[in-house]
Design a protein around this motif. Structure first.
Motif, PDB file in Angstrom:
ATOM      1  N   UNK A  18       0.826  -1.213   0.000  1.00  0.00           N
ATOM      2  CA  UNK A  18       0.000   0.000   0.000  1.00  0.00           C
ATOM      3  C   UNK A  18       0.860   1.263   0.000  1.00  0.00           C
ATOM      4  N   UNK A  19       1.878   1.278   0.851  1.00  0.00           N
ATOM      5  CA  UNK A  19       2.752   2.447   0.924  1.00  0.00           C
ATOM      6  C   UNK A  19       3.543   2.625  -0.376  1.00  0.00           C
ATOM      7  N   UNK A  20       3.973   1.519  -0.974  1.00  0.00           N
ATOM      8  CA  UNK A  20       4.698   1.593  -2.243  1.00  0.00           C
ATOM      9  C   UNK A  20       3.829   2.127  -3.358  1.00  0.00           C
ATOM     10  N   UNK A  21       2.559   1.731  -3.349  1.00  0.00           N
ATOM     11  CA  UNK A  21       1.620   2.234  -4.347  1.00  0.00           C
ATOM     12  C   UNK A  21       1.455   3.749  -4.214  1.00  0.00           C
ATOM     13  N   UNK A  22       1.337   4.231  -2.990  1.00  0.00           N
ATOM     14  CA  UNK A  22       1.219   5.671  -2.760  1.00  0.00           C
ATOM     15  C   UNK A  22       2.534   6.394  -3.063  1.00  0.00           C
ATOM     16  N   UNK A  23       3.654   5.819  -2.630  1.00  0.00           N
ATOM     17  CA  UNK A  23       4.954   6.465  -2.839  1.00  0.00           C
ATOM     18  C   UNK A  23       5.318   6.537  -4.320  1.00  0.00           C
ATOM     19  N   UNK A  24       4.848   5.570  -5.112  1.00  0.00           N
ATOM     20  CA  UNK A  24       5.149   5.562  -6.544  1.00  0.00           C
ATOM     21  C   UNK A  24       4.476   6.730  -7.266  1.00  0.00           C
ATOM     22  N   UNK A  25       3.456   7.307  -6.668  1.00  0.00           N
ATOM     23  CA  UNK A  25       2.767   8.445  -7.270  1.00  0.00           C
ATOM     24  C   UNK A  25       3.560   9.745  -7.088  1.00  0.00           C
ATOM     25  N   UNK A  26       4.533   9.736  -6.179  1.00  0.00           N
ATOM     26  CA  UNK A  26       5.341  10.923  -5.914  1.00  0.00           C
ATOM     27  C   UNK A  26       6.635  10.862  -6.728  1.00  0.00           C
TER      28      UNK A  26
END
Length: 160
Positions: A18-26
């Motif tokens: 989940x965190x990787x999915x969000x971090x990949x957007x940055x």
């Protein structure tokens, strides 16, 4: 213990997904500004995932260190907890160098039981390395504190 460790590792992997999915957007890097807001979260996700995979492969056995005793009776837990709380409260006012140095001293003395000279040595080494890596090499802006204000004109770091 094995199943508990594996359950925590699986939960960590779900968190990493989940965190990787969000971090990949940055954006992780900018050609003009250097490191972007996604760089540190993306690195941390990878490190946590590797650690979780290590626990899945070799979960260990036996009782946790300290046994069934409450963590609030542990000097280590209290030292690390106090250091984290202290950094969170002091960082906006004292900057990274002073608050990071004091937190490292607290952890080394209280949590790890290291003598004063060694604790001071490691505090200087750690804070110096982080400042040089992030402030100088990567150009990450630091929160303005007294030490940062002295080093900024020298070009060692820039203020945020």
């Amino acid at each position: 213990m094995n199943w508990t460790a594996r359950a925590v590792a699986i939960a960590a992997l779900v968190f990493c997904g989940l965190a990787g999915w969000e971090a990949a957007r940055l954006p992780a890097w900018s050609a003009f500004d250097g490191p972007g807001p996604g760089l540190v979260p993306q690195i941390l996700v990878v490190l946590i995932a590797v650690a979780a995979l290590g626990v899945l492969v070799a979960p260990g056995h036996g009782e946790p260190e300290g046994g069934a005793e409450s963590p609030l009776r542990s000097r280590g837990f209290l030292g690390y907890g106090g250091a984290m709380l202290g950094v969170a409260l002091a960082l906006p006012h004292l900057g990274f160098i002073v608050s990071g140095g004091l937190a490292t001293l607290l952890v080394m003395r209280v949590a790890e039981g290291v003598a004063w000279p060694a604790a001071m040595f490691w505090a200087v080494i750690l804070v110096g390395a982080v400042t040089l890596l992030f402030g100088t090499a990567l150009g990450v802006p630091f929160p303005p504190g007294p030490a940062e204000r002295m080093l900024a004109p020298l070009g060692v770091l820039r203020l945020g």
